[in-house]
Design a protein around this motif. Structure first.
Motif, mmCIF file in Angstrom:
data_model
loop_
_atom_site.group_PDB
_atom_site.id
_atom_site.type_symbol
_atom_site.label_atom_id
_atom_site.label_comp_id
_atom_site.label_asym_id
_atom_site.label_seq_id
_atom_site.Cartn_x
_atom_site.Cartn_y
_atom_site.Cartn_z
ATOM 1 N N SER A 1 43.584 -37.436 124.365
ATOM 2 C CA SER A 1 42.356 -37.904 123.701
ATOM 3 C C SER A 1 42.026 -37.061 122.479
ATOM 4 C CB SER A 1 41.185 -37.865 124.687
ATOM 5 O OG SER A 1 41.395 -38.761 125.763
ATOM 6 N N LEU A 2 42.238 -35.758 122.573
ATOM 7 C CA LEU A 2 41.989 -34.891 121.422
ATOM 8 C C LEU A 2 42.948 -35.220 120.275
ATOM 9 C CD1 LEU A 2 41.319 -31.492 123.218
ATOM 10 C CD2 LEU A 2 39.728 -32.676 121.688
ATOM 11 N N ASN A 3 44.190 -35.504 120.588
ATOM 12 C CA ASN A 3 45.160 -35.892 119.551
ATOM 13 C C ASN A 3 44.762 -37.214 118.900
ATOM 14 O OD1 ASN A 3 46.858 -33.654 119.777
ATOM 15 N ND2 ASN A 3 48.009 -34.565 121.478
ATOM 16 N N LEU A 4 44.256 -38.149 119.709
ATOM 17 C CA LEU A 4 43.786 -39.430 119.173
ATOM 18 C C LEU A 4 42.586 -39.220 118.244
ATOM 19 C CD1 LEU A 4 44.012 -41.725 122.357
ATOM 20 C CD2 LEU A 4 45.492 -41.804 120.327
ATOM 21 N N CYS A 5 41.725 -38.291 118.619
ATOM 22 C CA CYS A 5 40.558 -37.978 117.779
ATOM 23 C C CYS A 5 40.997 -37.423 116.424
ATOM 24 C CB CYS A 5 39.660 -36.957 118.472
ATOM 25 S SG CYS A 5 38.738 -37.604 119.878
ATOM 26 N N LEU A 6 41.959 -36.503 116.455
ATOM 27 C CA LEU A 6 42.451 -35.920 115.205
ATOM 28 C C LEU A 6 43.125 -36.977 114.337
ATOM 29 C CD1 LEU A 6 43.908 -32.569 116.604
ATOM 30 C CD2 LEU A 6 41.753 -32.906 115.366
ATOM 31 N N GLU A 7 43.831 -37.905 114.966
ATOM 32 C CA GLU A 7 44.466 -39.007 114.235
ATOM 33 C C GLU A 7 43.398 -39.889 113.576
ATOM 34 O OE1 GLU A 7 46.913 -43.023 115.405
ATOM 35 O OE2 GLU A 7 47.385 -41.195 116.536
ATOM 36 N N SER A 8 42.335 -40.184 114.317
ATOM 37 C CA SER A 8 41.243 -41.007 113.763
ATOM 38 C C SER A 8 40.553 -40.289 112.612
ATOM 39 C CB SER A 8 40.219 -41.324 114.853
ATOM 40 O OG SER A 8 40.800 -42.075 115.894
ATOM 41 N N ASP A 9 40.354 -38.996 112.763
ATOM 42 C CA ASP A 9 39.732 -38.201 111.711
ATOM 43 C C ASP A 9 40.543 -38.264 110.427
ATOM 44 O OD1 ASP A 9 37.754 -36.319 110.757
ATOM 45 O OD2 ASP A 9 39.305 -34.779 110.900
ATOM 46 N N GLU A 10 41.852 -38.141 110.564
ATOM 47 C CA GLU A 10 42.738 -38.205 109.394
ATOM 48 C C GLU A 10 42.692 -39.590 108.758
ATOM 49 O OE1 GLU A 10 47.426 -37.431 108.182
ATOM 50 O OE2 GLU A 10 46.720 -37.008 110.217
ATOM 51 N N ASN A 11 42.670 -40.643 109.577
ATOM 52 C CA ASN A 11 42.624 -42.018 109.048
ATOM 53 C C ASN A 11 41.344 -42.269 108.263
ATOM 54 O OD1 ASN A 11 45.107 -42.743 110.105
ATOM 55 N ND2 ASN A 11 44.241 -43.585 111.998
ATOM 56 N N MET B 1 41.410 -46.260 107.163
ATOM 57 C CA MET B 1 40.611 -47.134 108.021
ATOM 58 C C MET B 1 39.122 -46.858 107.817
ATOM 59 S SD MET B 1 41.166 -47.642 112.146
ATOM 60 C CE MET B 1 42.944 -47.804 111.916
ATOM 61 N N ASP B 2 38.315 -47.893 107.886
ATOM 62 C CA ASP B 2 36.858 -47.750 107.863
ATOM 63 C C ASP B 2 36.407 -46.869 109.031
ATOM 64 O OD1 ASP B 2 34.028 -48.826 107.185
ATOM 65 O OD2 ASP B 2 34.282 -49.280 109.320
ATOM 66 N N ASP B 3 35.400 -46.013 108.783
ATOM 67 C CA ASP B 3 35.021 -45.029 109.814
ATOM 68 C C ASP B 3 34.546 -45.672 111.121
ATOM 69 O OD1 ASP B 3 32.619 -45.925 108.800
ATOM 70 O OD2 ASP B 3 31.829 -43.947 108.283
ATOM 71 N N LYS B 4 33.742 -46.721 111.024
ATOM 72 C CA LYS B 4 33.240 -47.366 112.240
ATOM 73 C C LYS B 4 34.376 -48.035 113.012
ATOM 74 C CE LYS B 4 29.735 -50.560 113.987
ATOM 75 N NZ LYS B 4 28.656 -51.510 113.630
ATOM 76 N N GLU C 1 35.796 -47.269 116.837
ATOM 77 C CA GLU C 1 35.923 -48.347 117.831
ATOM 78 C C GLU C 1 37.342 -48.375 118.393
ATOM 79 O OE1 GLU C 1 32.603 -51.563 116.200
ATOM 80 O OE2 GLU C 1 34.656 -51.616 115.442
ATOM 81 N N MET C 2 38.346 -48.257 117.514
ATOM 82 C CA MET C 2 39.743 -48.244 117.946
ATOM 83 C C MET C 2 40.024 -47.012 118.810
ATOM 84 S SD MET C 2 41.252 -50.953 116.877
ATOM 85 C CE MET C 2 42.970 -50.483 117.087
ATOM 86 N N LEU C 3 39.439 -45.874 118.427
ATOM 87 C CA LEU C 3 39.610 -44.644 119.197
ATOM 88 C C LEU C 3 39.082 -44.827 120.622
ATOM 89 C CD1 LEU C 3 40.133 -41.573 119.559
ATOM 90 C CD2 LEU C 3 37.841 -41.193 118.602
ATOM 91 N N ILE C 4 37.906 -45.397 120.744
ATOM 92 C CA ILE C 4 37.282 -45.582 122.058
ATOM 93 C C ILE C 4 38.122 -46.513 122.918
ATOM 94 C CG2 ILE C 4 35.281 -46.625 123.221
ATOM 95 C CD1 ILE C 4 33.591 -45.535 120.804
ATOM 96 N N VAL C 5 38.612 -47.581 122.332
ATOM 97 C CA VAL C 5 39.452 -48.529 123.093
ATOM 98 C C VAL C 5 40.718 -47.835 123.580
ATOM 99 C CG1 VAL C 5 40.856 -50.618 122.908
ATOM 100 C CG2 VAL C 5 38.547 -50.581 121.929
ATOM 101 N N ARG C 6 41.346 -47.047 122.714
ATOM 102 C CA ARG C 6 42.587 -46.368 123.084
ATOM 103 C C ARG C 6 42.332 -45.294 124.150
ATOM 104 N NH1 ARG C 6 45.431 -44.530 117.614
ATOM 105 N NH2 ARG C 6 47.176 -44.029 119.022
ATOM 106 N N MET C 7 41.186 -44.603 124.045
ATOM 107 C CA MET C 7 40.874 -43.586 125.040
ATOM 108 C C MET C 7 40.579 -44.200 126.405
ATOM 109 S SD MET C 7 38.530 -40.938 122.777
ATOM 110 C CE MET C 7 38.004 -39.975 124.185
ATOM 111 N N CYS C 8 40.090 -45.432 126.416
ATOM 112 C CA CYS C 8 39.785 -46.111 127.684
ATOM 113 C C CYS C 8 41.036 -46.696 128.351
ATOM 114 C CB CYS C 8 38.788 -47.254 127.445
ATOM 115 S SG CYS C 8 37.089 -46.712 127.178
ATOM 116 N N SER C 9 42.108 -46.816 127.590
ATOM 117 C CA SER C 9 43.299 -47.485 128.133
ATOM 118 C C SER C 9 44.073 -46.562 129.065
ATOM 119 C CB SER C 9 44.208 -47.927 126.982
ATOM 120 O OG SER C 9 44.661 -46.804 126.247
#
Length: 349
Positions: A318-328, A334-337, A341-349
């Motif tokens: 999850s932390l790696n996904l967060c860092l990836e989203s931050d970079e995007n 990618m738009d911040d919102k 949203e994509m981060l949350i969906v991926r973390m829930c999977s």
């Protein structure tokens, strides 16, 4: 000495001639001063037996004048000196420079105070330096009392009694839910029992004639802090509840919480949960973990409960996904919102 010990001493008429009140809980300091005045100063004679001095605008002569005259038709004379500014590692305030030069004189005077006087130095939201001679002198002839935030059973009892005062009842579980939503233990927000009292009054007015306070009332009336929303978000993510996770996130957006701040808080809480799990696995006890993570008892309890929903591997992922989203977000990929949203969906999977 603790606040509770002072109240006990006062009820048993064991009051000392000098005190230093300091700490972050303004409500308890004010309550103690009010209780002291009500017990020892006759109503109607306050102007003679209850004196409040501003440390920025006084000299030693003002302290002598306030303390030397005997109480008139009252058991004691209470003198409050606010913000003298000489008790911390760094002095502050206009009067601090003067009283730094008068420390020896003040220390000597403290040793001569009679039983009829109760001299109270008040330093709100101040950390004191207990190595200082003036503080050692107060401790020798009186007491130094730190007013910290109420915790655990003491806080629960205070909240329960506050609701009862207004003719309301609230269950133990709902008291904890109320605390969770209050931001009382949020290190980034300076909240006191005054703030909790205001929230209690709002709930009392909202429920009208109905006697019991429930979770729905708390949700309707209390504004959720960012910390609370992040807590709820990670709870839903831990339970793999995509719909509720996105609902909590959208509520934060409606409240105009900045997307970068939401992401920062998610990362912060995930790191704390992971560090807590790792320290537990290494055999550290609760007190040591709290010290290393710089969190309080209530936060420790929250993070411990949340840690049960995440494995170490899931937290690292999850932390790696967060860092990836931050970079995007920062690179404009990618738009911040949408990224959150994509981060949350991926973390829930």
């Amino acid at each position: 000495m603790r606040f509770e010990d002072f109240i006990k001493d006062m009820r048993e008429d064991k009051i000392k001639p000098v005190y230093l009140f300091y700490g972050e809980e303004d409500y308890l300091i004010d309550y103690s001063i009010k209780s002291l005045k009500e017990k020892y100063v006759n109503e109607g004679l306050e102007t003679l037996n209850y004196i409040v001095l501003d440390g920025d605008n006084i000299e030693m002569s003002h302290i002598y004048d306030a303390c030397e005259t005997l109480p008139f038709m009252s058991e004691k004379k209470v003198v409050i000196i606010k913000n003298l500014g000489i008790f911390g590692s760094k002095t502050k305030g206009q009067g601090a420079e003067y009283f730094n030069q008068k420390k020896d004189e003040l220390k000597k005077y403290i040793s001569t105070l009679e039983d009829y006087i109760c001299l109270v130095f008040v330093e709100k939201n101040t950390n004191i330096d207990k190595r200082k001679g003036i503080i050692k002198s107060i401790n020798k002839f009186g007491r130094v009392i730190e007013f910290t935030k109420l915790k655990g059973r003491d806080l629960n009892n205070w909240i329960g009694k506050a609701f009862k005062k207004y003719g309301k009842i609230i269950s133990y579980n709902n008291i904890n839910y109320f605390i969770q939503h209050s931001s009382y233990f949020d290190r980034d927000i300076n909240k006191s029992l005054y703030d909790l009292e205001n929230e209690i009054i709002k709930l009392v007015n909202f429920t009208g004639d109905r006697k019991e306070i429930n979770v729905k009332d708390i949700d309707e009336v209390m504004t959720k802090s960012l910390d609370t929303n992040i807590f709820n978000l990670l709870n839903s993510i831990g339970e793999k509840d995509i719909n509720n996770s996105l609902k909590v996130f959208h509520e934060m957006c409606v409240s105009n919480e900045p997307i970068p701040l939401i992401l920062y808080m998610i990362i912060r809480q995930l790191r704390l949960i992971l560090m807590l799990k790792l320290l537990k696995e290494k055999g550290y006890d609760k007190r040591t973990i709290m010290g290393k993570l710089r969190i309080g008892d209530y936060q420790y309890k929250i993070f411990s409960n949340q840690s049960k929903n995440f494995s170490n591997a899931k937290l690292e992922e999850s932390l790696n996904l967060c860092l990836e989203s931050d970079e995007n977000i920062k690179t404009g990929v990618m738009d911040d919102k949408l990224a959150l949203e994509m981060l949350i969906v991926r973390m829930c999977s």
